[in-house]
Design a protein around this motif. Sequence first.
Motif, PDB file in Angstrom:
ATOM      1  N   THR A 174       0.854  -1.067  -0.007  1.00 53.10           N
ATOM      2  CA  THR A 174      -0.010   0.058  -0.092  1.00 53.10           C
ATOM      3  C   THR A 174       0.842   1.113  -0.039  1.00 53.10           C
ATOM      4  OG1 THR A 174      -1.545  -1.057   1.377  1.00 53.10           O
ATOM      5  CG2 THR A 174      -1.848   1.210   1.123  1.00 53.10           C
ATOM      6  N   LEU A 175       1.366   1.720  -1.148  1.00 56.51           N
ATOM      7  CA  LEU A 175       2.105   2.793  -1.303  1.00 56.51           C
ATOM      8  C   LEU A 175       1.613   4.160  -0.832  1.00 56.51           C
ATOM      9  CD1 LEU A 175       3.890   1.656  -4.603  1.00 56.51           C
ATOM     10  CD2 LEU A 175       4.789   1.510  -2.295  1.00 56.51           C
ATOM     11  N   ASP A 176       0.281   4.278  -0.997  1.00 56.16           N
ATOM     12  CA  ASP A 176      -0.222   5.556  -0.564  1.00 56.16           C
ATOM     13  C   ASP A 176      -0.919   5.631   0.534  1.00 56.16           C
ATOM     14  OD1 ASP A 176      -2.576   4.070  -1.018  1.00 56.16           O
ATOM     15  OD2 ASP A 176      -3.459   5.178  -2.431  1.00 56.16           O
ATOM     16  N   ALA A 177      -0.402   4.790   1.626  1.00 58.98           N
ATOM     17  CA  ALA A 177      -1.223   4.749   2.947  1.00 58.98           C
ATOM     18  C   ALA A 177      -0.716   6.129   4.023  1.00 58.98           C
ATOM     19  CB  ALA A 177      -0.579   3.703   3.833  1.00 58.98           C
ATOM     20  N   ALA A 178       0.168   6.779   3.577  1.00 61.16           N
ATOM     21  CA  ALA A 178       0.224   7.900   4.388  1.00 61.16           C
ATOM     22  C   ALA A 178      -0.524   9.258   3.764  1.00 61.16           C
ATOM     23  CB  ALA A 178       1.780   8.549   4.103  1.00 61.16           C
TER      24      ALA A 178
END
Length: 374
Positions: free
Chosen positions: A348-352
């Motif tokens: 999940t690369l866009d969690a931030a």
Amino acid sequence: MSKPLILLAAGGTGGHLFPAEALAHVLQRRGYDVDLVTDSRAARYAGHFPARQVHVLPADTVRSRSPVAMAKTLFTLLRGLLSGLALMRRLKPAVVVGFGGYPTLPPVLSATFSGVPSLIHEANGVLGRANRLLAARVSAIATGFPNILANEPDLARKTIFTGNPLRPSVQEAAGLRFDAPEVSSPLRLLVFGGSQGARVMADVVPQAVARLNGDLRARLSVVQQARAEDLERVRKNYQDFHVHAEVAPFFDDLPARMGRAHLVIARSGASTVAELAAIGRPAILVPLPNALDQDQAANARSLEAIGAAQVMAQSTFTPERLAAALSTFGADPRALTNMAQAARSAGTLDAAEHLADVVVHLAGGAPIATYRGH
């Protein structure tokens, strides 16, 4: 006009600090001021944290169930709560975000008592003890794994799955292609056991390497994190076995090293599991045993279930069993490629960014029930 302030509460270990650090970078890019509130232990590791200010509150962990120890912990947390209430009055944050661990109890409780919107992030596959104490009181709950509160409707209604925020160095490493090994090419092994290393890795991994056949041993290139007291022993083992190895107590570029590895042997803390998935690397995971919440076991199973990792209980993590696994991978490196692809599918690369969306929603005074997603 001053920027809205977001107060991030994280302490104890890198597993709590790293996702907070990732969120801080995103919030700052969006024009928010960010302060970190932590305990004295974690403050020593917060030098690179992108915070306007770092506030240290008294905090302690339940280490024993003896009446004296419990009373001491309670007294320390009460002192932290009083300090936290004073901090809320002075800073007037728009939102307080806690990342688990007992050091987050004073600031997050202070926010709930002061009417400040509050959010907790649970990085693990089960809700930790500190977050469990806070869950009913906070405005919203974000999780690193999906559906961990599906059986608790009251909590599920205010829960958002965001994934685990990744530091910029992890995002960069995620861009590295998996360099699939050949049967005769070097095999790069990365071994670590949490932010301070783990003795079990020092005891087992070199002895497993010693049991490999000479051709496979000659192909190995090992990077291993080891505790200071284990360093010389581990280095000498690899020297005696004529294995190229770099051994150190800490690597500040661990995500990049993960990106260069063909196989990772590690504990299964939430940050490690999230980073393995984001970067897409196969792993042998050894969950920390005897944890009350069994959080690392739950984290590891999430990768094992999709074929991205092998899980070995510490009681069965022996040199013989590890040597057998390494021999299998050495003979059939395609298995590593398949595991890497499976790991990448769970990243999940866009969690931030997603977590920042939730924070901004709360900062605007809106209830979590009206949040419509990333």
